[in-house]
Scaffold this motif. Structure first.
Motif, PDB file in Angstrom:
ATOM      1  N   PRO A 187      40.549  42.751  40.978  1.00 21.62           N
ATOM      2  CA  PRO A 187      41.774  42.160  41.512  1.00 21.62           C
ATOM      3  C   PRO A 187      41.484  40.775  42.107  1.00 21.62           C
ATOM      4  O   PRO A 187      40.507  40.607  42.836  1.00 21.62           O
ATOM      5  CB  PRO A 187      42.203  43.120  42.631  1.00 21.62           C
ATOM      6  N   VAL A 188      42.328  39.828  41.762  1.00 21.58           N
ATOM      7  CA  VAL A 188      42.143  38.452  42.252  1.00 21.58           C
ATOM      8  C   VAL A 188      43.460  37.992  42.872  1.00 21.58           C
ATOM      9  O   VAL A 188      44.467  37.847  42.166  1.00 21.58           O
ATOM     10  CB  VAL A 188      41.772  37.500  41.085  1.00 21.58           C
ATOM     11  N   ILE A 189      43.478  37.791  44.181  1.00 21.75           N
ATOM     12  CA  ILE A 189      44.661  37.198  44.810  1.00 21.75           C
ATOM     13  C   ILE A 189      44.617  35.706  44.458  1.00 21.75           C
ATOM     14  O   ILE A 189      43.542  35.095  44.550  1.00 21.75           O
ATOM     15  CB  ILE A 189      44.643  37.419  46.342  1.00 21.75           C
ATOM     16  N   PRO A 190      45.736  35.139  43.996  1.00 26.47           N
ATOM     17  CA  PRO A 190      45.650  33.739  43.533  1.00 26.47           C
ATOM     18  C   PRO A 190      45.502  32.752  44.694  1.00 26.47           C
ATOM     19  O   PRO A 190      46.414  31.998  45.019  1.00 26.47           O
ATOM     20  CB  PRO A 190      46.972  33.505  42.786  1.00 26.47           C
ATOM     21  N   THR A 191      44.333  32.770  45.328  1.00 31.24           N
ATOM     22  CA  THR A 191      44.030  31.839  46.418  1.00 31.24           C
ATOM     23  C   THR A 191      42.676  31.200  46.124  1.00 31.24           C
ATOM     24  O   THR A 191      41.921  31.679  45.271  1.00 31.24           O
ATOM     25  CB  THR A 191      43.915  32.575  47.761  1.00 31.24           C
ATOM     26  N   VAL A 192      42.369  30.157  46.895  1.00 36.12           N
ATOM     27  CA  VAL A 192      41.129  29.411  46.649  1.00 36.12           C
ATOM     28  C   VAL A 192      39.897  30.303  46.847  1.00 36.12           C
ATOM     29  O   VAL A 192      38.975  30.300  46.025  1.00 36.12           O
ATOM     30  CB  VAL A 192      41.074  28.184  47.603  1.00 36.12           C
ATOM     31  N   LEU A 193      39.894  31.089  47.923  1.00 34.83           N
ATOM     32  CA  LEU A 193      38.709  31.904  48.198  1.00 34.83           C
ATOM     33  C   LEU A 193      38.495  32.995  47.143  1.00 34.83           C
ATOM     34  O   LEU A 193      37.361  33.267  46.744  1.00 34.83           O
ATOM     35  CB  LEU A 193      38.822  32.564  49.568  1.00 34.83           C
ATOM     36  N   SER A 194      39.589  33.608  46.678  1.00 38.42           N
ATOM     37  CA  SER A 194      39.450  34.655  45.652  1.00 38.42           C
ATOM     38  C   SER A 194      38.920  34.054  44.363  1.00 38.42           C
ATOM     39  O   SER A 194      38.114  34.656  43.654  1.00 38.42           O
ATOM     40  CB  SER A 194      40.788  35.320  45.366  1.00 38.42           C
ATOM     41  N   ARG A 195      39.409  32.874  44.078  1.00 36.32           N
ATOM     42  CA  ARG A 195      38.945  32.182  42.876  1.00 36.32           C
ATOM     43  C   ARG A 195      37.446  31.933  42.958  1.00 36.32           C
ATOM     44  O   ARG A 195      36.698  32.168  42.015  1.00 36.32           O
ATOM     45  CB  ARG A 195      39.717  30.860  42.797  1.00 36.32           C
ATOM     46  N   ARG A 196      36.996  31.513  44.145  1.00 37.77           N
ATOM     47  CA  ARG A 196      35.581  31.237  44.352  1.00 37.77           C
ATOM     48  C   ARG A 196      34.763  32.535  44.188  1.00 37.77           C
ATOM     49  O   ARG A 196      33.689  32.534  43.579  1.00 37.77           O
ATOM     50  CB  ARG A 196      35.405  30.649  45.754  1.00 37.77           C
ATOM     51  N   LEU A 245      32.595  42.410  30.151  1.00 39.93           N
ATOM     52  CA  LEU A 245      32.930  43.584  30.969  1.00 39.93           C
ATOM     53  C   LEU A 245      33.918  43.234  32.071  1.00 39.93           C
ATOM     54  O   LEU A 245      34.681  44.073  32.537  1.00 39.93           O
ATOM     55  CB  LEU A 245      31.665  44.156  31.629  1.00 39.93           C
ATOM     56  N   LEU A 246      33.900  41.978  32.503  1.00 35.66           N
ATOM     57  CA  LEU A 246      34.743  41.558  33.634  1.00 35.66           C
ATOM     58  C   LEU A 246      36.186  41.385  33.196  1.00 35.66           C
ATOM     59  O   LEU A 246      36.481  40.565  32.325  1.00 35.66           O
ATOM     60  CB  LEU A 246      34.229  40.240  34.230  1.00 35.66           C
ATOM     61  N   ARG A 247      37.077  42.165  33.771  1.00 32.40           N
ATOM     62  CA  ARG A 247      38.504  42.091  33.446  1.00 32.40           C
ATOM     63  C   ARG A 247      39.297  41.800  34.720  1.00 32.40           C
ATOM     64  O   ARG A 247      39.827  42.705  35.361  1.00 32.40           O
ATOM     65  CB  ARG A 247      38.984  43.400  32.804  1.00 32.40           C
ATOM     66  N   PRO A 248      39.358  40.524  35.112  1.00 28.80           N
ATOM     67  CA  PRO A 248      40.141  40.201  36.300  1.00 28.80           C
ATOM     68  C   PRO A 248      41.640  40.317  36.039  1.00 28.80           C
ATOM     69  O   PRO A 248      42.083  40.275  34.879  1.00 28.80           O
ATOM     70  CB  PRO A 248      39.759  38.742  36.588  1.00 28.80           C
ATOM     71  N   PHE A 249      42.389  40.499  37.096  1.00 27.17           N
ATOM     72  CA  PHE A 249      43.858  40.447  36.999  1.00 27.17           C
ATOM     73  C   PHE A 249      44.378  39.953  38.345  1.00 27.17           C
ATOM     74  O   PHE A 249      43.719  40.120  39.371  1.00 27.17           O
ATOM     75  CB  PHE A 249      44.452  41.829  36.657  1.00 27.17           C
ATOM     76  N   PHE A 250      45.569  39.370  38.339  1.00 28.23           N
ATOM     77  CA  PHE A 250      46.117  38.846  39.583  1.00 28.23           C
ATOM     78  C   PHE A 250      46.762  39.962  40.388  1.00 28.23           C
ATOM     79  O   PHE A 250      47.465  40.819  39.855  1.00 28.23           O
ATOM     80  CB  PHE A 250      47.099  37.710  39.307  1.00 28.23           C
ATOM     81  N   SER A 251      46.476  39.921  41.688  1.00 26.15           N
ATOM     82  CA  SER A 251      46.889  40.977  42.611  1.00 26.15           C
ATOM     83  C   SER A 251      47.641  40.334  43.777  1.00 26.15           C
ATOM     84  O   SER A 251      47.334  39.202  44.170  1.00 26.15           O
ATOM     85  CB  SER A 251      45.608  41.668  43.099  1.00 26.15           C
ATOM     86  N   LEU A 295      43.509  29.411  36.282  1.00 27.09           N
ATOM     87  CA  LEU A 295      42.299  30.245  36.293  1.00 27.09           C
ATOM     88  C   LEU A 295      42.019  30.993  34.977  1.00 27.09           C
ATOM     89  O   LEU A 295      40.864  31.020  34.520  1.00 27.09           O
ATOM     90  CB  LEU A 295      42.359  31.205  37.494  1.00 27.09           C
ATOM     91  N   PRO A 296      43.038  31.589  34.327  1.00 28.31           N
ATOM     92  CA  PRO A 296      42.735  32.312  33.079  1.00 28.31           C
ATOM     93  C   PRO A 296      42.165  31.419  31.981  1.00 28.31           C
ATOM     94  O   PRO A 296      41.488  31.916  31.077  1.00 28.31           O
ATOM     95  CB  PRO A 296      44.095  32.895  32.661  1.00 28.31           C
ATOM     96  N   ALA A 297      42.392  30.113  32.076  1.00 25.50           N
ATOM     97  CA  ALA A 297      41.809  29.204  31.085  1.00 25.50           C
ATOM     98  C   ALA A 297      40.325  28.973  31.374  1.00 25.50           C
ATOM     99  O   ALA A 297      39.537  28.690  30.476  1.00 25.50           O
ATOM    100  CB  ALA A 297      42.555  27.876  31.096  1.00 25.50           C
ATOM    101  N   GLU A 298      39.947  29.142  32.658  1.00 22.91           N
ATOM    102  CA  GLU A 298      38.545  28.887  33.037  1.00 22.91           C
ATOM    103  C   GLU A 298      37.700  30.154  32.970  1.00 22.91           C
ATOM    104  O   GLU A 298      36.499  30.107  32.713  1.00 22.91           O
ATOM    105  CB  GLU A 298      38.487  28.372  34.488  1.00 22.91           C
ATOM    106  N   GLN A 299      38.324  31.282  33.257  1.00 27.57           N
ATOM    107  CA  GLN A 299      37.588  32.546  33.315  1.00 27.57           C
ATOM    108  C   GLN A 299      38.154  33.482  32.249  1.00 27.57           C
ATOM    109  O   GLN A 299      39.314  33.901  32.333  1.00 27.57           O
ATOM    110  CB  GLN A 299      37.745  33.144  34.725  1.00 27.57           C
ATOM    111  N   ALA A 300      37.338  33.824  31.270  1.00 29.82           N
ATOM    112  CA  ALA A 300      37.827  34.656  30.159  1.00 29.82           C
ATOM    113  C   ALA A 300      38.106  36.079  30.637  1.00 29.82           C
ATOM    114  O   ALA A 300      37.622  36.490  31.683  1.00 29.82           O
ATOM    115  CB  ALA A 300      36.792  34.668  29.049  1.00 29.82           C
ATOM    116  N   GLY A 301      38.876  36.800  29.871  1.00 26.17           N
ATOM    117  CA  GLY A 301      39.027  38.233  30.088  1.00 26.17           C
ATOM    118  C   GLY A 301      40.168  38.648  30.999  1.00 26.17           C
ATOM    119  O   GLY A 301      40.312  39.837  31.294  1.00 26.17           O
TER     120      GLY A 301
END
Ligand code: ADP
Ligand code: MG
Length: 248
Positions: free
Chosen positions: A145-154, A172-178, A194-200
């Motif tokens: 789970p990734v909250i769309p904030t700067v720290l979560s992105r980091r 294996l990494l399957r992030p999603f926005f939370s 972010l989805p353009a920079e981090q695959a999956g």
């Protein structure tokens, strides 16, 4: 049998909310599901109203598998069993460190449950330890789970960097926005970039919703008490997306 884990280095991002609702949705969809609560805080066990696990020795692979098996509890929901959390899990790292093949023991232990379950879903504690490395090597997919904030992105970038350093498969990494708040400009921007920079990235995002927070009051999955709310629909859609991609 597939092993899916709910993982992030960061706490409070929605791992347990995902684990609890995905476990419910998988069971409801007819998949024999085991939720393994590896977080000593035991939030998933609390939501499912199961008591903490009984004490058991964690000396080697065999005693660990036996201890987990003895602690399997039926949940109140069809197709779903739970292994509740145990304070002893805080010693996991020491145990694993003393074993041969110390990074792949969890996979070996969970193999023993192959005949009984279609999916094992692991709710992880928020850190990056030898236990986390075992979870990475045991998992068929790691749901982040990734909250769309700067720290979560980091934090997601740190995790992707760790995978690279350790030669772990990035796929294996399957992030999603939370906890998405559509009215936040920052959320919208990060979700675009972010989805353009981090695959999956999974396509389904979970909205921020007071209905989810009420899980603590109901002590039930959101899907059991507010099936029709927007967040519940999102969890069901996420479950479908994961199912269709994992070949279950
Ligand atoms: N989509 C959401 N909307 C609103 N609150 C949420 C949402 N997901 C989780 N929460 C709340 O945020 C807190 C942290 O969520 P939790 O799933 O326990 O995170 P983690 O397991 O990553 O620490 C909890 O109080 C939970 O109820
Ligand atoms: Mg949690």
């Amino acid at each position: 049998m597939k092993i899916l884990s709910c993982y992030s280095i960061k706490g409070g991002v929605g791992k347990t909310a995902l684990a609890v609702n995905l476990a419910f949705a998988l069971g409801e969809a007819g998949h024999r599901t085991l939720l393994l609560d590896l977080d000593p805080q035991g939030a998933a066990s609390f939501y499912f109203r199961v008591d903490g696990a009984d004490k058991f020795r964690m000396r080697d692979k065999q005693s660990l598998a036996e201890g987990l098996r003895r602690n399997i509890r039926e949940s109140d929901y069809p197709g779903l069993d739970v292994v509740p959390s145990h304070l002893g899990y805080r010693h996991f790292d020491i145990l694993l460190d003393g074993m041969s093949k110390r990074r792949s023991q969890l996979r070996r232990v969970l193999e023993e449950f192959k005949a009984d379950y279609d999916v094992i879903l692991i709710d992880c504690p928020p850190n990056i330890t030898l236990l986390s490395e075992n979870v990475f090597r045991a998992s068929d997919a790691i749901l982040v789970p990734v909250i769309p904030t700067v720290l979560s992105r980091r934090t997601l970038e740190q995790l992707a960097g760790f995978f690279k350093d350790q030669d772990l498969p990035a796929k294996l990494l399957r992030p999603f926005f939370s906890m998405v708040q559509k009215r936040s400009k920052m959320h919208r921007e990060i979700m675009e970039e972010l989805p353009a920079e981090q695959a999956g990235f999974l396509k389904t995002a979970i909205p921020f919703s007071a209905d989810v927070e009420k899980m603590g009051l109901h002590r039930m999955p959101l899907l059991a008490y507010a099936r029709a709310c927007e967040a519940a629909k999102a969890y069901r859609a996420l479950c479908q997306e994961i199912l269709s991609e994992s070949g279950l």
